[in-house]
Design an enzyme around this catalytic site. Structure first.
Site, PDB file in Angstrom:
ATOM      1  N   THR A  14       0.807  -1.229   0.000  1.00 50.89           N
ATOM      2  CA  THR A  14       0.000   0.000   0.000  1.00 50.89           C
ATOM      3  C   THR A  14       0.831   1.265   0.000  1.00 50.89           C
ATOM      4  O   THR A  14       0.469   2.263  -0.626  1.00 50.89           O
ATOM      5  CB  THR A  14      -0.906   0.015   1.260  1.00 50.89           C
ATOM      6  OG1 THR A  14      -1.813  -1.071   1.156  1.00 50.89           O
ATOM      7  CG2 THR A  14      -1.687   1.292   1.391  1.00 50.89           C
ATOM      8  N   ASP A  57       1.467  -6.621  -4.473  1.00 50.02           N
ATOM      9  CA  ASP A  57       0.646  -6.603  -3.268  1.00 50.02           C
ATOM     10  C   ASP A  57       1.173  -7.792  -2.459  1.00 50.02           C
ATOM     11  O   ASP A  57       1.381  -8.882  -3.023  1.00 50.02           O
ATOM     12  CB  ASP A  57      -0.821  -6.831  -3.659  1.00 50.02           C
ATOM     13  CG  ASP A  57      -1.758  -6.728  -2.464  1.00 50.02           C
ATOM     14  OD1 ASP A  57      -2.649  -5.874  -2.496  1.00 50.02           O
ATOM     15  OD2 ASP A  57      -1.606  -7.531  -1.512  1.00 50.02           O
ATOM     16  N   THR A 162       2.739  -9.776  14.578  1.00 47.60           N
ATOM     17  CA  THR A 162       1.522 -10.236  13.926  1.00 47.60           C
ATOM     18  C   THR A 162       0.746  -9.016  13.456  1.00 47.60           C
ATOM     19  O   THR A 162       0.693  -8.014  14.171  1.00 47.60           O
ATOM     20  CB  THR A 162       0.635 -10.993  14.954  1.00 47.60           C
ATOM     21  OG1 THR A 162       1.373 -12.120  15.432  1.00 47.60           O
ATOM     22  CG2 THR A 162      -0.659 -11.489  14.358  1.00 47.60           C
ATOM     23  N   THR A 272      -0.557 -22.385  19.584  1.00 45.00           N
ATOM     24  CA  THR A 272      -1.877 -21.982  20.091  1.00 45.00           C
ATOM     25  C   THR A 272      -2.544 -20.925  19.209  1.00 45.00           C
ATOM     26  O   THR A 272      -1.875 -20.079  18.623  1.00 45.00           O
ATOM     27  CB  THR A 272      -1.794 -21.459  21.544  1.00 45.00           C
ATOM     28  OG1 THR A 272      -3.097 -21.012  21.933  1.00 45.00           O
ATOM     29  CG2 THR A 272      -0.814 -20.319  21.702  1.00 45.00           C
ATOM     30  N   CYS A 274      -4.353 -18.761  20.575  1.00 42.33           N
ATOM     31  CA  CYS A 274      -4.408 -17.559  21.420  1.00 42.33           C
ATOM     32  C   CYS A 274      -3.362 -16.554  20.967  1.00 42.33           C
ATOM     33  O   CYS A 274      -2.294 -16.923  20.491  1.00 42.33           O
ATOM     34  CB  CYS A 274      -4.134 -17.920  22.878  1.00 42.33           C
ATOM     35  SG  CYS A 274      -5.389 -18.942  23.605  1.00 42.33           S
TER      36      CYS A 274
HETATM   37  N1  ASP Z   1      -2.763  -5.536   0.417  1.00 45.04           N
HETATM   38  C1  ASP Z   1      -1.686  -4.681   0.861  1.00 45.04           C
HETATM   39  C2  ASP Z   1      -0.405  -5.498   0.878  1.00 45.04           C
HETATM   40  O1  ASP Z   1      -0.176  -6.229   1.797  1.00 45.04           O
HETATM   41  C3  ASP Z   1      -1.981  -4.124   2.200  1.00 45.04           C
HETATM   42  C4  ASP Z   1      -0.926  -3.182   2.740  1.00 45.04           C
HETATM   43  O2  ASP Z   1       0.112  -2.965   2.192  1.00 45.04           O
HETATM   44  O3  ASP Z   1      -1.187  -2.623   3.810  1.00 45.04           O
HETATM   45  O4  ASP Z   1       0.354  -5.408  -0.050  1.00 45.04           O
END
Ligand code: ASP
Length: 338
Positions: A14, A57, A162, A272, A274
């Site tokens: 992005t 992407d 994450t 997990t 979690c």
């Molecule tokens: N779909 C985009 C990507 O992972 C999302 C991003 O860059 O925030 O390339």
């Protein structure tokens, strides 16, 4: 004082995207990025850039692109003080984990960053992220010889991170390890949390095995679904996303399916579902059976780090299952708490 040098590696995501005529976002050339952050022209460090052969992407990320990123860093390793990888957020935690395993004896920072809004947009979070990532990768004040993710004022160990939000600017978290640094008026690094700097020569490992899978458990999972994955003839390793501290159904069909996979030589890792905490096999009866079937506890590793570690170890040691099992239980790059 000599100027430090940073190499930006642009993979897509992005941060550099523009809207096409239909309003969909797609990656655009690197020059647009530098144009969108004119402050970079006055930085106290030198910046060069390298664009991957195809901007993507990050939903299209795969081990071939990981190797392309690693090749670009390895080629220029001696010429720069640090590296910033511009990457889509969707799979950034997987790439950061994969790169952390690929780079053994790392002595320089590799900082991944991206943004939730493209740099060309007025409210973009990308400017802050890219500037801070560059400051961290270039600073004389501290060195973080790790693969990290910088996002919204925090620097995380890459293989502990994450993606947690598709909406908020604070899109990442690291539930089982504190952030390594925080950017406020100054950038404060918590040196005591950072891995030691290596003096041995850098080694870059580039083999991954993709004959792996992730099987997430849920109440109502059928034998047919579990077996469709566990019985795959080509399967070499599997991450089992279990409940709580590593618990799974105790029904005989499930235990037998897991045991059959282990007996065929498949490495089964228990991680997990979690967000925080650790797998502790045999804390409950509900994890004793799979433990006895030969499942390996992944402790507090993330799913992203577990699957990439499995791909990495099976790629490095394709014929040595015992070594893969042994190394999986060790923390190779700070990815789990031992
Ligand atoms: N779909 C985009 C990507 O992972 C999302 C991003 O860059 O925030 O390339």
């Amino acid at each position: 004082m000599k100027h430090n040098k940073v190499l930006i590696i642009y993979t897509g995501g992005t941060i550099g995207m523009v809207q096409d005529d239909n309003g969909a976002l797609h990656p655009f050339a690197l020059e647009r990025i530098i144009d969108a952050v004119p402050q970079l022209r006055h930085a106290s460090y030198d910046i060069d850039s390298h664009q991957l052969s195809r901007l993507i992407d990050s939903s299209n990320m795969n081990p071939t692109v990981w190797v392309e990123i690693a090749d670009a860093i390895e080629r220029e390793y001696d010429n720069y003080d640090g590296f910033v990888v511009l990457h889509g957020t969707d799979t950034m935690a997987y790439t950061a984990s994969a790169l952390s395993f690929m780079f053994e004896h790392l002595a320089k920072p590799i900082v991944l960053t991206g943004s939730q809004l493209p740099l060309g947009m007025l409210r973009s979070d990308g400017r802050e992220n890219i500037i801070c990532a560059l400051e961290i990768a270039s600073t004389h004040l501290f060195t973080i010889p790790e693969v990290c993710i910088f996002f919204q004022s925090r620097l995380y160990r890459g293989n502990r991170s994450t993606k947690v939000s598709a909406e908020e600017f604070s899109a990442f978290d690291s539930f089982n390890y504190p952030s390594l640094a925080q950017a406020g008026i100054s950038i404060n690094c918590r040196n005591e949390l950072v891995l030691p700097r290596h003096t041995l020569p850098l080694q870059v490992h580039k083999h991954f095995c993709t004959d792996v899978a992730i099987l997430k458990l849920y109440p109502g999972i059928t034998e047919a679904v579990a077996r469709a994955i566990l019985d795959l003839p080509s399967l070499r390793g599997i991450v089992l996303e279990t409940y709580g501290s590593g618990n799974a159904p105790t029904e005989p069909w499930f235990i037998n399916a897991v045991r059959n996979a282990v007996d065929r030589g498949v490495i089964v890792i228990d991680v997990t579902q979690c967000k925080s905490g650790s797998v502790e096999l045999c804390r409950y009866e509900a994890s004793c059976d799979i433990s006895q079937a030969g499942v390996i506890g992944g402790r507090d590793i993330t799913v992203e780090a577990a699957i990439t570690k499995l791909m990495f170890l099976l790629g490095q040691y394709p014929d040595d299952r015992e070594k893969v099992k042994k190394l999986f239980t060790q923390s190779l790059r700070g990815e789990m708490t031992i």
